[in-house]
Design a protein around this motif. Structure first.
Motif, PDB file in Angstrom:
ATOM      1  N   LEU A  74      75.749  61.339  59.302  1.00  0.00           N
ATOM      2  CA  LEU A  74      74.349  61.668  59.574  1.00  0.00           C
ATOM      3  C   LEU A  74      73.436  61.181  58.459  1.00  0.00           C
ATOM      4  CD1 LEU A  74      74.711  65.273  61.026  1.00  0.00           C
ATOM      5  CD2 LEU A  74      74.113  63.198  62.268  1.00  0.00           C
ATOM      6  N   GLU A  75      73.937  61.206  57.229  1.00  0.00           N
ATOM      7  CA  GLU A  75      73.150  60.701  56.102  1.00  0.00           C
ATOM      8  C   GLU A  75      72.886  59.213  56.256  1.00  0.00           C
ATOM      9  OE1 GLU A  75      73.081  61.423  51.308  1.00  0.00           O
ATOM     10  OE2 GLU A  75      75.019  61.161  52.289  1.00  0.00           O
ATOM     11  N   THR A  76      73.891  58.474  56.699  1.00  0.00           N
ATOM     12  CA  THR A  76      73.724  57.034  56.926  1.00  0.00           C
ATOM     13  C   THR A  76      72.727  56.771  58.045  1.00  0.00           C
ATOM     14  OG1 THR A  76      75.990  56.608  56.182  1.00  0.00           O
ATOM     15  CG2 THR A  76      74.927  54.905  57.514  1.00  0.00           C
ATOM     16  N   ILE A  77      72.849  57.543  59.131  1.00  0.00           N
ATOM     17  CA  ILE A  77      71.931  57.366  60.271  1.00  0.00           C
ATOM     18  C   ILE A  77      70.500  57.686  59.865  1.00  0.00           C
ATOM     19  CG2 ILE A  77      71.338  58.259  62.551  1.00  0.00           C
ATOM     20  CD1 ILE A  77      74.354  58.736  62.990  1.00  0.00           C
ATOM     21  N   ALA A  78      70.316  58.797  59.142  1.00  0.00           N
ATOM     22  CA  ALA A  78      68.972  59.185  58.703  1.00  0.00           C
ATOM     23  C   ALA A  78      68.391  58.156  57.748  1.00  0.00           C
ATOM     24  CB  ALA A  78      69.010  60.565  58.042  1.00  0.00           C
ATOM     25  N   SER A  79      69.235  57.616  56.861  1.00  0.00           N
ATOM     26  CA  SER A  79      68.768  56.605  55.915  1.00  0.00           C
ATOM     27  C   SER A  79      68.339  55.334  56.648  1.00  0.00           C
ATOM     28  CB  SER A  79      69.874  56.288  54.909  1.00  0.00           C
ATOM     29  OG  SER A  79      69.492  55.260  54.031  1.00  0.00           O
ATOM     30  N   THR A  80      69.091  54.953  57.670  1.00  0.00           N
ATOM     31  CA  THR A  80      68.744  53.758  58.462  1.00  0.00           C
ATOM     32  C   THR A  80      67.412  53.949  59.173  1.00  0.00           C
ATOM     33  OG1 THR A  80      71.091  53.244  58.787  1.00  0.00           O
ATOM     34  CG2 THR A  80      69.510  52.239  60.309  1.00  0.00           C
ATOM     35  N   ALA A  81      67.219  55.141  59.752  1.00  0.00           N
ATOM     36  CA  ALA A  81      65.950  55.423  60.438  1.00  0.00           C
ATOM     37  C   ALA A  81      64.787  55.394  59.459  1.00  0.00           C
ATOM     38  CB  ALA A  81      66.025  56.778  61.144  1.00  0.00           C
ATOM     39  N   ARG A  82      65.000  55.938  58.263  1.00  0.00           N
ATOM     40  CA  ARG A  82      63.957  55.940  57.247  1.00  0.00           C
ATOM     41  C   ARG A  82      63.601  54.521  56.814  1.00  0.00           C
ATOM     42  NH1 ARG A  82      60.132  59.041  55.661  1.00  0.00           N
ATOM     43  NH2 ARG A  82      61.567  60.826  55.755  1.00  0.00           N
ATOM     44  N   ILE A  83      64.605  53.695  56.608  1.00  0.00           N
ATOM     45  CA  ILE A  83      64.366  52.310  56.193  1.00  0.00           C
ATOM     46  C   ILE A  83      63.595  51.558  57.265  1.00  0.00           C
ATOM     47  CG2 ILE A  83      65.513  50.104  55.728  1.00  0.00           C
ATOM     48  CD1 ILE A  83      67.728  51.714  54.335  1.00  0.00           C
ATOM     49  N   SER A  84      63.964  51.776  58.537  1.00  0.00           N
ATOM     50  CA  SER A  84      63.265  51.094  59.640  1.00  0.00           C
ATOM     51  C   SER A  84      61.794  51.486  59.680  1.00  0.00           C
ATOM     52  CB  SER A  84      63.943  51.441  60.974  1.00  0.00           C
ATOM     53  OG  SER A  84      65.273  50.964  61.009  1.00  0.00           O
ATOM     54  N   LEU A  85      61.512  52.767  59.463  1.00  0.00           N
ATOM     55  CA  LEU A  85      60.118  53.219  59.474  1.00  0.00           C
ATOM     56  C   LEU A  85      59.359  52.637  58.291  1.00  0.00           C
ATOM     57  CD1 LEU A  85      57.867  54.970  60.638  1.00  0.00           C
ATOM     58  CD2 LEU A  85      58.736  56.876  59.268  1.00  0.00           C
ATOM     59  N   GLU A  86      59.972  52.632  57.130  1.00  0.00           N
ATOM     60  CA  GLU A  86      59.299  52.110  55.939  1.00  0.00           C
ATOM     61  C   GLU A  86      59.023  50.618  56.067  1.00  0.00           C
ATOM     62  OE1 GLU A  86      61.706  53.229  52.656  1.00  0.00           O
ATOM     63  OE2 GLU A  86      60.946  55.304  52.594  1.00  0.00           O
ATOM     64  N   ARG A  91      46.140  52.249  61.658  1.00  0.00           N
ATOM     65  CA  ARG A  91      47.249  52.849  60.911  1.00  0.00           C
ATOM     66  C   ARG A  91      48.549  52.324  61.522  1.00  0.00           C
ATOM     67  NH1 ARG A  91      49.776  57.497  62.325  1.00  0.00           N
ATOM     68  NH2 ARG A  91      50.924  58.641  60.721  1.00  0.00           N
ATOM     69  N   ASN A  92      49.280  51.577  60.741  1.00  0.00           N
ATOM     70  CA  ASN A  92      50.463  50.900  61.278  1.00  0.00           C
ATOM     71  C   ASN A  92      51.664  51.839  61.273  1.00  0.00           C
ATOM     72  OD1 ASN A  92      48.749  48.783  61.316  1.00  0.00           O
ATOM     73  ND2 ASN A  92      49.711  47.623  59.690  1.00  0.00           N
ATOM     74  N   ALA A  93      51.750  52.675  62.299  1.00  0.00           N
ATOM     75  CA  ALA A  93      52.864  53.616  62.418  1.00  0.00           C
ATOM     76  C   ALA A  93      53.398  53.572  63.840  1.00  0.00           C
ATOM     77  CB  ALA A  93      52.418  55.028  62.070  1.00  0.00           C
ATOM     78  N   ASP A  94      54.717  53.564  63.962  1.00  0.00           N
ATOM     79  CA  ASP A  94      55.378  53.518  65.261  1.00  0.00           C
ATOM     80  C   ASP A  94      55.825  54.931  65.635  1.00  0.00           C
ATOM     81  OD1 ASP A  94      57.288  53.279  67.344  1.00  0.00           O
ATOM     82  OD2 ASP A  94      57.629  51.182  66.810  1.00  0.00           O
ATOM     83  N   PRO A  95      55.270  55.518  66.702  1.00  0.00           N
ATOM     84  CA  PRO A  95      55.647  56.888  67.079  1.00  0.00           C
ATOM     85  C   PRO A  95      57.147  57.044  67.339  1.00  0.00           C
ATOM     86  CG  PRO A  95      53.665  56.210  68.251  1.00  0.00           C
ATOM     87  CD  PRO A  95      54.198  54.987  67.562  1.00  0.00           C
ATOM     88  N   PHE A  96      57.767  56.018  67.912  1.00  0.00           N
ATOM     89  CA  PHE A  96      59.206  56.109  68.190  1.00  0.00           C
ATOM     90  C   PHE A  96      60.003  56.202  66.896  1.00  0.00           C
ATOM     91  CE2 PHE A  96      63.302  53.934  68.549  1.00  0.00           C
ATOM     92  CZ  PHE A  96      63.933  54.762  69.479  1.00  0.00           C
ATOM     93  N   LEU A  97      59.694  55.342  65.932  1.00  0.00           N
ATOM     94  CA  LEU A  97      60.410  55.370  64.662  1.00  0.00           C
ATOM     95  C   LEU A  97      60.156  56.677  63.915  1.00  0.00           C
ATOM     96  CD1 LEU A  97      59.897  51.697  63.373  1.00  0.00           C
ATOM     97  CD2 LEU A  97      61.928  52.696  64.439  1.00  0.00           C
ATOM     98  N   GLN A  98      58.930  57.173  63.990  1.00  0.00           N
ATOM     99  CA  GLN A  98      58.645  58.457  63.357  1.00  0.00           C
ATOM    100  C   GLN A  98      59.446  59.581  64.002  1.00  0.00           C
ATOM    101  OE1 GLN A  98      54.373  58.551  63.791  1.00  0.00           O
ATOM    102  NE2 GLN A  98      54.048  57.940  61.676  1.00  0.00           N
ATOM    103  N   GLY A  99      59.567  59.532  65.331  1.00  0.00           N
ATOM    104  CA  GLY A  99      60.377  60.525  66.029  1.00  0.00           C
ATOM    105  C   GLY A  99      61.835  60.458  65.624  1.00  0.00           C
ATOM    106  N   GLU A 100      62.340  59.234  65.431  1.00  0.00           N
ATOM    107  CA  GLU A 100      63.730  59.070  64.992  1.00  0.00           C
ATOM    108  C   GLU A 100      63.942  59.634  63.592  1.00  0.00           C
ATOM    109  OE1 GLU A 100      66.749  57.491  66.548  1.00  0.00           O
ATOM    110  OE2 GLU A 100      65.438  58.549  67.938  1.00  0.00           O
ATOM    111  N   VAL A 101      62.969  59.421  62.717  1.00  0.00           N
ATOM    112  CA  VAL A 101      63.082  59.968  61.360  1.00  0.00           C
ATOM    113  C   VAL A 101      63.107  61.493  61.412  1.00  0.00           C
ATOM    114  CG1 VAL A 101      61.850  60.255  59.175  1.00  0.00           C
ATOM    115  CG2 VAL A 101      62.093  57.988  60.176  1.00  0.00           C
ATOM    116  N   ARG A 102      62.275  62.079  62.249  1.00  0.00           N
ATOM    117  CA  ARG A 102      62.262  63.547  62.371  1.00  0.00           C
ATOM    118  C   ARG A 102      63.585  64.055  62.943  1.00  0.00           C
ATOM    119  NH1 ARG A 102      56.806  62.624  64.120  1.00  0.00           N
ATOM    120  NH2 ARG A 102      57.435  62.744  66.298  1.00  0.00           N
TER     121      ARG A 102
END
Length: 446
Positions: free
Chosen positions: A391-403, A69-80
């Motif tokens: 914060l919306e921009t930061i959250a969107s950037t984190a989401r894009i990185s995870l995706e 499963r290709n998931a990065d725990p760090f990026l997931q933590g950032e999205v949360r």
């Protein structure tokens, strides 16, 4: 030789078919919420020895070792984390905007201006019944405007509290689901598709929970997770297959006090954190509004006590109530307005007490007080809007990185379909070759 080739080709075909299945699964779930791209890890199968070949290495093909499963725990933590901060900012900003609207649309400012204007008109002829009635009418309008503002604040408070209670219920449901996932995780085989699916569900639940409140996670090697809520200190919420219950113990000045297992906890992010901040802001603004209404009523009532009504009797309080929500006009008639100083005879045109009242209002300046209150709320709305946008921009950037890291790229999957199809076909050709060799050997024997 033919038997070995056939078994190797069969294993290769199985591995290629598994890879095709995983690729098809990725394509089918390209738009599924919380889905992380899957990939196969293949490994060589080899066995030592064989009949008549003790000590030799017998090649036995390949097998599927693991579904990754290709998931990065760090990026997931950032999205949360960023998602929780954004949810907090959204709810706080929503509450502040509703407060601003309640202040702006109530008309208190205009009613104050009209009331002071009516006092000025009355000073021109303090015994005119029409002008006295106009002052009393403006006083009733002003009291009603304060009441409307208080009702608007009550509506904002009730809405925030209702949403907070609904979100507490949702958090408890999510906690129970995470506990169930932990139990199922213990029974899922390592590297299996079932385990990958459970991990997706786990991370999706954690993301939803982080949107409600601040969370701290601790992951075990078996994929289970322990979750704590709040800060200073964090309180255990999910541990293994058991989940505690989040509650609102009480409201203090309208602000909820949260607890888990009887221990107080304070959310600092998520929508519950935003609701706490908004309700805290609302309580502070409500105190200022009540003080403004009480100060205005106290000034008018004190002036009434120092003067005489139109019939020469001592002045009676103009207003009753001490808050914006309870402010009412107490006088029954404009004749009760104490425009003349105490002890004046009936029908006195001496307006010195009215002049003193107007001077007192000018000194205290309740109009400026209300304007300052509205300005402070509007300034906070403006500042929180900037924060929310960032914060919306930061959250969107984190989401894009995870995706980008864990999401499905259809171009890549299309290329993999061709690659694995070719591998499957090649394994089929190897099986055909093994069959031809076997038939040839049988022909030689005949």
């Amino acid at each position: 030789m033919a038997s070995d080739l056939l078994s190797i080709a069969v294993s290769g075909a199985r591995a290629a078919r598994g890879a095709l299945d995983v690729t098809a699964q990725n394509i089918a779930n390209a738009s599924s919420d919380g889905y992380s791209r899957r990939s196969l890890r293949l490994e060589e199968v080899s066995a030592a020895g064989g009949v008549g070949r003790v000590g030799d290495i017998s090649l036995s093909g390949a097998r599927i070792a693991e579904i990754r499963r290709n998931a990065d725990p760090f990026l997931q933590g950032e999205v949360r984390r960023t998602g929780g901060d954004l949810a907090r900012a959204d709810i706080e900003l929503k509450g502040l905007r509703n407060m601003e609207s309640a202040l702006e649309q109530s008309g208190v400012y205009d009613a104050m201006v009209e009331f002071e204007a009516s006092l000025q008109q009355l000073a021109g002829d303090p015994v005119d019944p029409a002008r006295r009635a106009a002052v009393l009418g403006e006083a009733e309008t002003l009291a009603a405007k304060f009441n409307i503002t208080a009702d608007g604040f009550d509506a904002v408070r009730n809405g925030l509290q209702f949403d907070a209670e609904a979100e507490v219920s949702e958090a408890n449901i999510i906690g129970q689901e995470i506990a169930r996932i932990n139990l199922r995780m213990n029974r899922a085989g390592p590297g299996s598709s079932d385990r990958a699916s459970l991990l997706d569900q786990r991370d999706l639940m954690l993301e939803r929970l982080s949107g409600l409140t601040s969370i701290t996670t601790s992951f075990s090697a078996d994929g289970t997770v322990a979750v704590s809520l709040g800060t200073n200190p964090a309180r255990s919420f999910v541990n293994g297959g058991a989940a505690e219950t989040l509650k609102i113990r009480e409201y203090v000045d309208g602000v909820p006090v949260f607890e888990i297992g009887g221990q107080e906890t304070k959310p600092t992010s998520g929508s519950l954190g935003g609701a706490s901040l908004a309700l805290t802001d609302l309580a502070a603004v409500r105190i200022r509004l009540d003080d403004l209404a009480n100060g205005f009523a106290t000034t008018l009532n004190a002036a009434q006590a120092n003067g005489a009504a139109l019939d020469g009797s001592p002045g009676q309080p103009l207003f009753s109530g001490t808050t914006a929500g309870t402010l009412k006009v107490a006088l029954q008639s404009g004749a009760g307005l104490a425009t003349a100083p105490a002890g004046s005879p009936a029908g006195s045109r001496d307006a010195s007490n009215l002049d003193a009242l107007r001077q007192e209002l000018k000194t205290n300046d309740p109009i400026q007080g209300f304007s300052s209150l509205l300005f402070d709320v509007s300034s906070k709305v403006s500042g929180r809007t900037v924060t929310q946008s960032a914060l919306e921009t930061i959250a969107s950037t984190a989401r894009i990185s995870l995706e980008q890291q864990a999401g499905v790229d259809l171009d890549t999957e299309a290329a993999n379909l061709i690659r694995f199809q070719q591998a499957f076909q090649a394994s089929g050709r190897a099986m055909q070759t093994a069959s031809d060799i076997f038939d040839t050997l049988l022909g030689i024997g005949r």
